[in-house]
Design a protein around this motif. Structure first.
Motif, PDB file in Angstrom:
ATOM      1  N   GLN A  72       2.047   6.710  -6.736  1.00  0.00           N
ATOM      2  CA  GLN A  72       1.045   7.688  -7.205  1.00  0.00           C
ATOM      3  C   GLN A  72       1.255   8.974  -6.892  1.00  0.00           C
ATOM      4  O   GLN A  72       1.445  10.033  -7.637  1.00  0.00           O
ATOM      5  CB  GLN A  72      -0.496   7.238  -6.387  1.00  0.00           C
ATOM      6  CG  GLN A  72      -0.979   5.986  -7.157  1.00  0.00           C
ATOM      7  CD  GLN A  72      -2.027   5.498  -6.186  1.00  0.00           C
ATOM      8  OE1 GLN A  72      -2.504   6.355  -5.175  1.00  0.00           O
ATOM      9  NE2 GLN A  72      -2.907   4.378  -6.470  1.00  0.00           N
ATOM     10  N   ASP A  73       2.115   9.380  -5.683  1.00  0.00           N
ATOM     11  CA  ASP A  73       2.406  10.616  -5.576  1.00  0.00           C
ATOM     12  C   ASP A  73       3.715  11.037  -6.536  1.00  0.00           C
ATOM     13  O   ASP A  73       3.852  12.105  -6.896  1.00  0.00           O
ATOM     14  CB  ASP A  73       3.067  10.685  -4.071  1.00  0.00           C
ATOM     15  CG  ASP A  73       2.055  10.688  -3.053  1.00  0.00           C
ATOM     16  OD1 ASP A  73       0.657  10.722  -3.290  1.00  0.00           O
ATOM     17  OD2 ASP A  73       2.368  10.313  -1.755  1.00  0.00           O
ATOM     18  N   TRP A  74       4.313  10.249  -6.652  1.00  0.00           N
ATOM     19  CA  TRP A  74       5.528  10.316  -7.603  1.00  0.00           C
ATOM     20  C   TRP A  74       5.234  10.834  -9.059  1.00  0.00           C
ATOM     21  O   TRP A  74       5.661  11.586  -9.635  1.00  0.00           O
ATOM     22  CB  TRP A  74       6.771   9.220  -7.681  1.00  0.00           C
ATOM     23  CG  TRP A  74       7.702   9.154  -8.591  1.00  0.00           C
ATOM     24  CD1 TRP A  74       8.927  10.145  -8.200  1.00  0.00           C
ATOM     25  CD2 TRP A  74       7.882   8.625  -9.814  1.00  0.00           C
ATOM     26  NE1 TRP A  74       9.707   9.983  -9.363  1.00  0.00           N
ATOM     27  CE2 TRP A  74       9.316   9.202 -10.281  1.00  0.00           C
ATOM     28  CE3 TRP A  74       7.024   7.869 -10.541  1.00  0.00           C
ATOM     29  CZ2 TRP A  74       9.771   8.625 -11.296  1.00  0.00           C
ATOM     30  CZ3 TRP A  74       7.770   7.240 -11.725  1.00  0.00           C
ATOM     31  CH2 TRP A  74       9.101   7.766 -12.058  1.00  0.00           C
ATOM     32  N   ARG A  75       3.912   9.808  -9.280  1.00  0.00           N
ATOM     33  CA  ARG A  75       3.532  10.260 -10.798  1.00  0.00           C
ATOM     34  C   ARG A  75       2.706  11.618 -10.898  1.00  0.00           C
ATOM     35  O   ARG A  75       2.763  12.416 -11.716  1.00  0.00           O
ATOM     36  CB  ARG A  75       2.212   9.298 -11.119  1.00  0.00           C
ATOM     37  CG  ARG A  75       3.023   7.886 -11.532  1.00  0.00           C
ATOM     38  CD  ARG A  75       1.826   6.943 -11.884  1.00  0.00           C
ATOM     39  NE  ARG A  75       2.699   5.575 -12.160  1.00  0.00           N
ATOM     40  CZ  ARG A  75       1.882   4.451 -12.405  1.00  0.00           C
ATOM     41  NH1 ARG A  75       0.915   4.297 -12.004  1.00  0.00           N
ATOM     42  NH2 ARG A  75       2.629   3.596 -12.538  1.00  0.00           N
ATOM     43  N   THR A  95       3.531  14.224  -8.974  1.00  0.00           N
ATOM     44  CA  THR A  95       4.712  15.123  -8.756  1.00  0.00           C
ATOM     45  C   THR A  95       5.335  15.392 -10.507  1.00  0.00           C
ATOM     46  O   THR A  95       5.559  16.540 -10.783  1.00  0.00           O
ATOM     47  CB  THR A  95       5.808  14.744  -8.184  1.00  0.00           C
ATOM     48  OG1 THR A  95       5.164  14.459  -6.743  1.00  0.00           O
ATOM     49  CG2 THR A  95       7.006  15.797  -7.912  1.00  0.00           C
ATOM     50  N   LEU A  96       5.336  14.200 -11.087  1.00  0.00           N
ATOM     51  CA  LEU A  96       6.016  14.379 -12.704  1.00  0.00           C
ATOM     52  C   LEU A  96       4.920  15.008 -13.496  1.00  0.00           C
ATOM     53  O   LEU A  96       5.340  15.681 -14.378  1.00  0.00           O
ATOM     54  CB  LEU A  96       6.049  12.861 -13.160  1.00  0.00           C
ATOM     55  CG  LEU A  96       7.291  12.151 -12.544  1.00  0.00           C
ATOM     56  CD1 LEU A  96       7.542  10.916 -13.020  1.00  0.00           C
ATOM     57  CD2 LEU A  96       8.676  13.137 -12.913  1.00  0.00           C
ATOM     58  N   ARG A  97       3.615  14.856 -13.360  1.00  0.00           N
ATOM     59  CA  ARG A  97       2.845  15.391 -14.153  1.00  0.00           C
ATOM     60  C   ARG A  97       2.543  17.075 -14.082  1.00  0.00           C
ATOM     61  O   ARG A  97       2.073  17.948 -14.765  1.00  0.00           O
ATOM     62  CB  ARG A  97       1.325  14.879 -13.813  1.00  0.00           C
ATOM     63  CG  ARG A  97       1.166  13.610 -14.258  1.00  0.00           C
ATOM     64  CD  ARG A  97      -0.337  12.972 -14.201  1.00  0.00           C
ATOM     65  NE  ARG A  97      -0.219  11.334 -14.477  1.00  0.00           N
ATOM     66  CZ  ARG A  97      -0.767  10.453 -13.861  1.00  0.00           C
ATOM     67  NH1 ARG A  97      -1.819  10.926 -13.060  1.00  0.00           N
ATOM     68  NH2 ARG A  97      -0.745   9.813 -14.593  1.00  0.00           N
ATOM     69  N   GLN A  98       2.914  17.495 -12.667  1.00  0.00           N
ATOM     70  CA  GLN A  98       2.723  18.929 -12.289  1.00  0.00           C
ATOM     71  C   GLN A  98       3.845  19.771 -12.872  1.00  0.00           C
ATOM     72  O   GLN A  98       4.803  19.839 -13.588  1.00  0.00           O
ATOM     73  CB  GLN A  98       2.840  19.096 -10.740  1.00  0.00           C
ATOM     74  CG  GLN A  98       1.669  18.399 -10.153  1.00  0.00           C
ATOM     75  CD  GLN A  98       1.797  18.748  -8.611  1.00  0.00           C
ATOM     76  OE1 GLN A  98       2.816  19.081  -8.033  1.00  0.00           O
ATOM     77  NE2 GLN A  98       0.486  18.345  -7.872  1.00  0.00           N
ATOM     78  N   MET A 109       0.819  -1.282  -0.165  1.00  0.00           N
ATOM     79  CA  MET A 109       0.028  -0.110   0.043  1.00  0.00           C
ATOM     80  C   MET A 109       0.909   1.285   0.058  1.00  0.00           C
ATOM     81  O   MET A 109       0.902   2.104  -0.748  1.00  0.00           O
ATOM     82  CB  MET A 109      -1.013  -0.003   1.250  1.00  0.00           C
ATOM     83  CG  MET A 109      -2.138  -1.001   1.015  1.00  0.00           C
ATOM     84  SD  MET A 109      -2.771  -1.125   2.607  1.00  0.00           S
ATOM     85  CE  MET A 109      -3.105   0.535   3.235  1.00  0.00           C
ATOM     86  N   TYR A 110       1.671   1.406   0.882  1.00  0.00           N
ATOM     87  CA  TYR A 110       2.960   2.303   1.098  1.00  0.00           C
ATOM     88  C   TYR A 110       3.580   2.566  -0.548  1.00  0.00           C
ATOM     89  O   TYR A 110       3.833   3.832  -0.783  1.00  0.00           O
ATOM     90  CB  TYR A 110       3.807   2.228   2.075  1.00  0.00           C
ATOM     91  CG  TYR A 110       4.843   3.420   1.974  1.00  0.00           C
ATOM     92  CD1 TYR A 110       4.587   4.638   2.725  1.00  0.00           C
ATOM     93  CD2 TYR A 110       6.047   3.069   1.927  1.00  0.00           C
ATOM     94  CE1 TYR A 110       5.363   5.454   2.931  1.00  0.00           C
ATOM     95  CE2 TYR A 110       7.105   4.048   1.799  1.00  0.00           C
ATOM     96  CZ  TYR A 110       6.924   5.254   2.407  1.00  0.00           C
ATOM     97  OH  TYR A 110       7.686   6.239   2.540  1.00  0.00           O
ATOM     98  N   SER A 111       4.045   1.557  -1.097  1.00  0.00           N
ATOM     99  CA  SER A 111       4.567   1.638  -2.382  1.00  0.00           C
ATOM    100  C   SER A 111       3.804   2.241  -3.416  1.00  0.00           C
ATOM    101  O   SER A 111       4.212   2.932  -4.244  1.00  0.00           O
ATOM    102  CB  SER A 111       4.901   0.285  -2.884  1.00  0.00           C
ATOM    103  OG  SER A 111       6.172  -0.117  -2.117  1.00  0.00           O
ATOM    104  N   ARG A 112       2.282   1.725  -3.626  1.00  0.00           N
ATOM    105  CA  ARG A 112       1.462   2.318  -4.330  1.00  0.00           C
ATOM    106  C   ARG A 112       1.192   3.853  -4.002  1.00  0.00           C
ATOM    107  O   ARG A 112       1.142   4.580  -5.013  1.00  0.00           O
ATOM    108  CB  ARG A 112       0.154   1.416  -4.235  1.00  0.00           C
ATOM    109  CG  ARG A 112       0.402   0.195  -4.986  1.00  0.00           C
ATOM    110  CD  ARG A 112      -1.164  -0.423  -5.209  1.00  0.00           C
ATOM    111  NE  ARG A 112      -1.704  -0.748  -3.873  1.00  0.00           N
ATOM    112  CZ  ARG A 112      -1.909  -2.030  -3.539  1.00  0.00           C
ATOM    113  NH1 ARG A 112      -1.494  -2.906  -4.200  1.00  0.00           N
ATOM    114  NH2 ARG A 112      -2.276  -2.110  -2.229  1.00  0.00           N
TER     115      ARG A 112
END
Length: 73
Positions: free
Chosen positions: A65-68, A70-73, A58-61
């Motif tokens: 998701q947070d990393w993705r 951040t990349l989109r922003q 769950m933590y990895s997902r």
């Protein structure tokens, strides 16, 4: 009677030595109790390992998701 003594009684019985019936039954009960405790211990260990794995996934997902995001922003 402890586990070592119980194992010795059972081994004597299996080798054909004379062992009192009640002593043999008590030895079997000691071994049964030991394996019941071991079984409960390993079930608890497996449960805690599964729980840890679930939370790490769950933590990895969530991190992914947070990393993705951040990349989109």
């Amino acid at each position: 009677m402890d586990l070592k003594q119980a194992e010795a009684v059972i081994e004597r019985h299996e080798n054909g030595d004379i062992v009192f019936e009640q002593e043999y039954i008590d030895a079997l009960e000691v071994v049964k109790e030991h394996f019941s405790k071991q079984s409960l211990y390993w079930k608890a260990e497996a449960l805690s390992a599964r729980t840890a794995l679930k939370y790490s996934q769950m933590y990895s997902r969530t991190n992914l998701q947070d990393w993705r995001k951040t990349l989109r922003q």
